[in-house]
Design an enzyme around this catalytic site. Sequence first.
Site, PDB file in Angstrom:
ATOM      1  N   CYS A 166      98.902  56.805  12.288  1.00 56.52           N
ATOM      2  CA  CYS A 166      97.458  57.009  12.518  1.00 56.52           C
ATOM      3  C   CYS A 166      96.985  58.071  11.522  1.00 56.52           C
ATOM      4  O   CYS A 166      97.621  58.276  10.489  1.00 56.52           O
ATOM      5  CB  CYS A 166      97.177  57.368  13.969  1.00 56.52           C
ATOM      6  SG  CYS A 166      97.945  58.908  14.522  1.00 56.52           S
ATOM      7  N   ASN A 175      98.704  61.894  13.352  1.00 61.87           N
ATOM      8  CA  ASN A 175     100.026  61.832  14.017  1.00 61.87           C
ATOM      9  C   ASN A 175     100.124  62.793  15.209  1.00 61.87           C
ATOM     10  O   ASN A 175     101.193  63.322  15.503  1.00 61.87           O
ATOM     11  CB  ASN A 175     101.177  62.093  13.022  1.00 61.87           C
ATOM     12  CG  ASN A 175     102.571  61.760  13.549  1.00 61.87           C
ATOM     13  OD1 ASN A 175     103.558  62.365  13.145  1.00 61.87           O
ATOM     14  ND2 ASN A 175     102.685  60.821  14.456  1.00 61.87           N
ATOM     15  N   CYS A 191      97.623  62.112  18.128  1.00 59.62           N
ATOM     16  CA  CYS A 191      97.020  61.435  19.286  1.00 59.62           C
ATOM     17  C   CYS A 191      97.563  60.020  19.479  1.00 59.62           C
ATOM     18  O   CYS A 191      98.262  59.746  20.452  1.00 59.62           O
ATOM     19  CB  CYS A 191      95.502  61.374  19.158  1.00 59.62           C
ATOM     20  SG  CYS A 191      94.701  62.995  19.142  1.00 59.62           S
ATOM     21  N   ARG A 192      97.233  59.108  18.563  1.00 61.36           N
ATOM     22  CA  ARG A 192      97.549  57.691  18.781  1.00 61.36           C
ATOM     23  C   ARG A 192      98.977  57.297  18.440  1.00 61.36           C
ATOM     24  O   ARG A 192      99.659  56.657  19.255  1.00 61.36           O
ATOM     25  CB  ARG A 192      96.570  56.815  17.973  1.00 61.36           C
ATOM     26  CG  ARG A 192      95.156  56.861  18.487  1.00 61.36           C
ATOM     27  CD  ARG A 192      94.191  56.245  17.496  1.00 61.36           C
ATOM     28  NE  ARG A 192      94.073  57.075  16.291  1.00 61.36           N
ATOM     29  CZ  ARG A 192      93.381  56.765  15.210  1.00 61.36           C
ATOM     30  NH1 ARG A 192      92.746  55.612  15.161  1.00 61.36           N
ATOM     31  NH2 ARG A 192      93.320  57.586  14.186  1.00 61.36           N
ATOM     32  N   SER A 193      99.443  57.637  17.221  1.00 56.62           N
ATOM     33  CA  SER A 193     100.774  57.140  16.836  1.00 56.62           C
ATOM     34  C   SER A 193     101.914  57.749  17.653  1.00 56.62           C
ATOM     35  O   SER A 193     102.916  57.053  17.887  1.00 56.62           O
ATOM     36  CB  SER A 193     101.022  57.269  15.330  1.00 56.62           C
ATOM     37  OG  SER A 193     100.881  58.587  14.873  1.00 56.62           O
ATOM     38  N   ASP A 235      90.026  56.095  17.675  1.00 58.50           N
ATOM     39  CA  ASP A 235      90.480  57.476  17.607  1.00 58.50           C
ATOM     40  C   ASP A 235      89.936  58.256  18.816  1.00 58.50           C
ATOM     41  O   ASP A 235      88.725  58.386  18.970  1.00 58.50           O
ATOM     42  CB  ASP A 235      89.946  58.071  16.298  1.00 58.50           C
ATOM     43  CG  ASP A 235      90.438  59.484  16.057  1.00 58.50           C
ATOM     44  OD1 ASP A 235      91.041  60.075  16.977  1.00 58.50           O
ATOM     45  OD2 ASP A 235      90.207  60.001  14.947  1.00 58.50           O
TER      46      ASP A 235
END
Length: 154
Positions: free
Chosen positions: A8, A11, A13-15, A124
């Site tokens: 993301c 690195n 929050c999402r990934s 995001d």
Amino acid sequence: MTAILFVCLGNICRSPLAEGVFRHRAEQAGVGDRFIVDSAGCGGWHAGEPPDRRSVLTAERHGVSIHDQVARQVTRADFDRFDLILGLDRDNVRSLLNTAPPGSRARVALYLGEALGQQKDVPDPYYGGMKDFEAVYALCETASDALIKTLAST
Ligand code: 4NP
């Protein structure tokens, strides 16, 4: 053995969720040893940091531990270490394709495109609230199960 890198922007929050949920679901499905998984960010602003506490809390609510992950930026070497590099949104994919050294091993693709055949971004959640992190978690669960089903049968 399939090596997958989830990417993301930051690195944090999402990934980290994509990595943690994939590992957890693969283990639950009894195919954890078929995969190497990691995550990274297109940017390096948060390198060395743990995941955002909202991602950690959301994962914990679902029985998944991601607190020991450490953020890092994507490197050129990643393109030869991984089979599949999945960008969580289309900006990430564009950035990855710009970074990819010519002739490298990894295939770069959009996360939900690869998993579900949907050319959609994982939004995001950084400026959002816990609801947005829950939404990311739910997408990661659906996407992980679909990826595991496809990849474990090949
Ligand atoms: P991520 O979220 O890409 O899902 O880790 C973000 C984290 C940090 C920033 C943006 C998005 N930031 O601007 O610092």
